[in-house]
Design an enzyme around this catalytic site. Sequence first.
Site, PDB file in Angstrom:
ATOM      1  N   ASN A 138     -20.170  -7.546  -8.025  1.00  0.00           N
ATOM      2  CA  ASN A 138     -18.682  -8.628  -8.136  1.00  0.00           C
ATOM      3  C   ASN A 138     -17.738  -7.755  -8.932  1.00  0.00           C
ATOM      4  O   ASN A 138     -18.827  -7.186 -10.039  1.00  0.00           O
ATOM      5  CB  ASN A 138     -20.215  -9.935  -8.667  1.00  0.00           C
ATOM      6  CG  ASN A 138     -18.827 -10.804  -9.630  1.00  0.00           C
ATOM      7  OD1 ASN A 138     -18.700 -10.243 -10.618  1.00  0.00           O
ATOM      8  ND2 ASN A 138     -19.154 -11.753  -9.033  1.00  0.00           N
ATOM      9  N   ALA A 139     -16.637  -8.439  -8.579  1.00  0.00           N
ATOM     10  CA  ALA A 139     -15.334  -7.722  -9.660  1.00  0.00           C
ATOM     11  C   ALA A 139     -15.950  -7.774 -10.614  1.00  0.00           C
ATOM     12  O   ALA A 139     -15.410  -6.810 -11.637  1.00  0.00           O
ATOM     13  CB  ALA A 139     -14.510  -7.748  -8.580  1.00  0.00           C
ATOM     14  N   CYS A 166      -3.398 -14.748  -2.966  1.00  0.00           N
ATOM     15  CA  CYS A 166      -2.785 -14.838  -1.096  1.00  0.00           C
ATOM     16  C   CYS A 166      -2.862 -16.207  -0.693  1.00  0.00           C
ATOM     17  O   CYS A 166      -2.951 -16.700  -0.195  1.00  0.00           O
ATOM     18  CB  CYS A 166      -3.738 -13.900   0.061  1.00  0.00           C
ATOM     19  SG  CYS A 166      -5.431 -14.333  -1.326  1.00  0.00           S
ATOM     20  N   ARG A 191       0.991  -1.292  -0.078  1.00  0.00           N
ATOM     21  CA  ARG A 191       0.305  -0.011  -0.374  1.00  0.00           C
ATOM     22  C   ARG A 191       0.893   1.432   0.288  1.00  0.00           C
ATOM     23  O   ARG A 191       0.211   2.163  -0.733  1.00  0.00           O
ATOM     24  CB  ARG A 191      -1.061   0.423   1.208  1.00  0.00           C
ATOM     25  CG  ARG A 191      -1.910  -0.738   1.171  1.00  0.00           C
ATOM     26  CD  ARG A 191      -3.321  -0.565   2.432  1.00  0.00           C
ATOM     27  NE  ARG A 191      -2.459  -1.144   2.775  1.00  0.00           N
ATOM     28  CZ  ARG A 191      -2.683  -3.026   3.978  1.00  0.00           C
ATOM     29  NH1 ARG A 191      -3.724  -3.592   3.694  1.00  0.00           N
ATOM     30  NH2 ARG A 191      -2.314  -3.367   4.899  1.00  0.00           N
ATOM     31  N   PHE A 240     -12.112  -5.680  -4.523  1.00  0.00           N
ATOM     32  CA  PHE A 240     -12.000  -6.375  -3.822  1.00  0.00           C
ATOM     33  C   PHE A 240     -11.493  -5.390  -3.050  1.00  0.00           C
ATOM     34  O   PHE A 240     -10.682  -5.756  -1.077  1.00  0.00           O
ATOM     35  CB  PHE A 240     -11.444  -7.620  -4.324  1.00  0.00           C
ATOM     36  CG  PHE A 240     -11.338  -8.400  -5.307  1.00  0.00           C
ATOM     37  CD1 PHE A 240     -12.401  -9.140  -4.703  1.00  0.00           C
ATOM     38  CD2 PHE A 240     -10.612  -8.763  -6.164  1.00  0.00           C
ATOM     39  CE1 PHE A 240     -13.185 -10.415  -5.784  1.00  0.00           C
ATOM     40  CE2 PHE A 240     -11.444  -9.738  -7.165  1.00  0.00           C
ATOM     41  CZ  PHE A 240     -12.842 -10.085  -7.365  1.00  0.00           C
ATOM     42  N   ASP A 259     -16.735  -4.103  -4.230  1.00  0.00           N
ATOM     43  CA  ASP A 259     -16.523  -5.210  -3.031  1.00  0.00           C
ATOM     44  C   ASP A 259     -18.263  -5.479  -2.826  1.00  0.00           C
ATOM     45  O   ASP A 259     -18.935  -4.666  -3.172  1.00  0.00           O
ATOM     46  CB  ASP A 259     -16.211  -4.935  -1.725  1.00  0.00           C
ATOM     47  CG  ASP A 259     -15.144  -6.253  -1.249  1.00  0.00           C
ATOM     48  OD1 ASP A 259     -14.258  -5.899  -1.027  1.00  0.00           O
ATOM     49  OD2 ASP A 259     -16.060  -6.493  -0.098  1.00  0.00           O
ATOM     50  N   SER A 260     -17.667  -7.156  -2.944  1.00  0.00           N
ATOM     51  CA  SER A 260     -19.069  -7.821  -2.375  1.00  0.00           C
ATOM     52  C   SER A 260     -20.244  -6.881  -1.412  1.00  0.00           C
ATOM     53  O   SER A 260     -21.026  -7.893  -1.237  1.00  0.00           O
ATOM     54  CB  SER A 260     -18.981  -8.900  -3.188  1.00  0.00           C
ATOM     55  OG  SER A 260     -18.684  -9.814  -2.224  1.00  0.00           O
ATOM     56  N   ASP A 271      -6.941  -7.385  -6.142  1.00  0.00           N
ATOM     57  CA  ASP A 271      -6.194  -7.887  -4.192  1.00  0.00           C
ATOM     58  C   ASP A 271      -7.506  -9.356  -3.648  1.00  0.00           C
ATOM     59  O   ASP A 271      -8.007  -8.682  -3.117  1.00  0.00           O
ATOM     60  CB  ASP A 271      -6.237  -7.265  -3.218  1.00  0.00           C
ATOM     61  CG  ASP A 271      -5.943  -8.011  -1.593  1.00  0.00           C
ATOM     62  OD1 ASP A 271      -5.041  -9.039  -2.144  1.00  0.00           O
ATOM     63  OD2 ASP A 271      -5.340  -6.927  -1.227  1.00  0.00           O
TER      64      ASP A 271
END
Length: 389
Positions: free
Chosen positions: A268-269, A330, A202, A218, A240-241, A289
């Site tokens: 939904n992205a 991740c 970041r 996200f 974001d959802s 992300d």
Amino acid sequence: MQPVWAGHPWVYAEAVAHIEGSAEDGDIVDVVDEWRNFLGRGFYSSRSAIGVRILSRSRSGVVDDAFIRAAVHRAVERRRSLMGMPDARTTGFRLVNAEGDGLPGLIVDRYADVVVVQFAALGMKRREHVVLDALGEMLRPRAMIEMGDEDFQRIEGFTAARRTVRGQFEPPVVFEEAGTAYAVDPLAGQKTGFYFDQRENRRLLARLAKGKRVLDLFCYVGGFGIAAARAGAAEVDGVDSSATALLAAQNNAELNRVADRVRFHGGNARRFLVQAAEARRTWDVVVLDPPKFARRTGDVRKALTKAYAPLNAAAMRVVAPGGLLVTCSCSGRVRPDHFLRMLGMAAGTAGREARLLALRGAGPDHPVPPSFTEGQYLKCAFLEVGPWP
């Protein structure tokens, strides 16, 4: 046993030739090789694919309550002396990173004067009071919160819940990261409430975002997007959802006085990206992300081809020519070389040229043994994206 000789902290169950005695789950056992050479001492589990999590490699060392307390103290001091945390601008960070701090099965995050603890091994959970006492003595926090994880509990055979275990806690807790303030509720969020592993990424993004239009996909509670806005981004869109996460993100934008340049969108992205491409919208910087798509080794191929690749191709289509894509995984099961190869394929699918500027991982408050590749789970690629020359 060669990986264990090299410092790997796990002994996989399939590598165990035989067990002497009557060890029970959570007990501390010695590990020796076929020639009876001592390899280490750690927590035993008959239920997990990880048969033993190594705590000590000293034959003469005793793993008792004093050993656990000393390891917790070393972890806290490691952040203070080597990393300078906390300081006036950063009061939220990873305080104990399991195997990386010699405390397998223990994650501790610090949010200013609140400490969040997660147990991932029965042996460590059985020593919960020792861990909490040591943290209390060193930090004097206002509250300590335990985070439960159903996957760990099912595998290791114990129960835990999200709860305040010491002190009094009223959400949210406010902490700072490089001068940016965030308010989170660890009792209601993902992981322990925030993704501290992305802190250094970041910071780099913030340095590159001044005057730019940024899309944060996200976005969760707004970590990347709000850091970019505070650094001078012209405008930021976050997607974001989770309605709960977006409410927290909006509050964080207001907390940092950047709400006039930040907009959050629920949904939904992937769908957002398709619609943006159809509308010919672009951003100078796109951050991607997503959550973990490959939880098991058998999931990797499908995750790369069916999730990561199409998502990254869609993201590249909305990067302005010569712009930046910051894309992450991740999933520890996804190797860095496979991740990069997927990005190359995604660029071809999108009809774009991608150039890798940097491949980064978690910050130094997430240390790991050098041989422990499983602990090096985070991959964050900074890519320049342009049209084919």
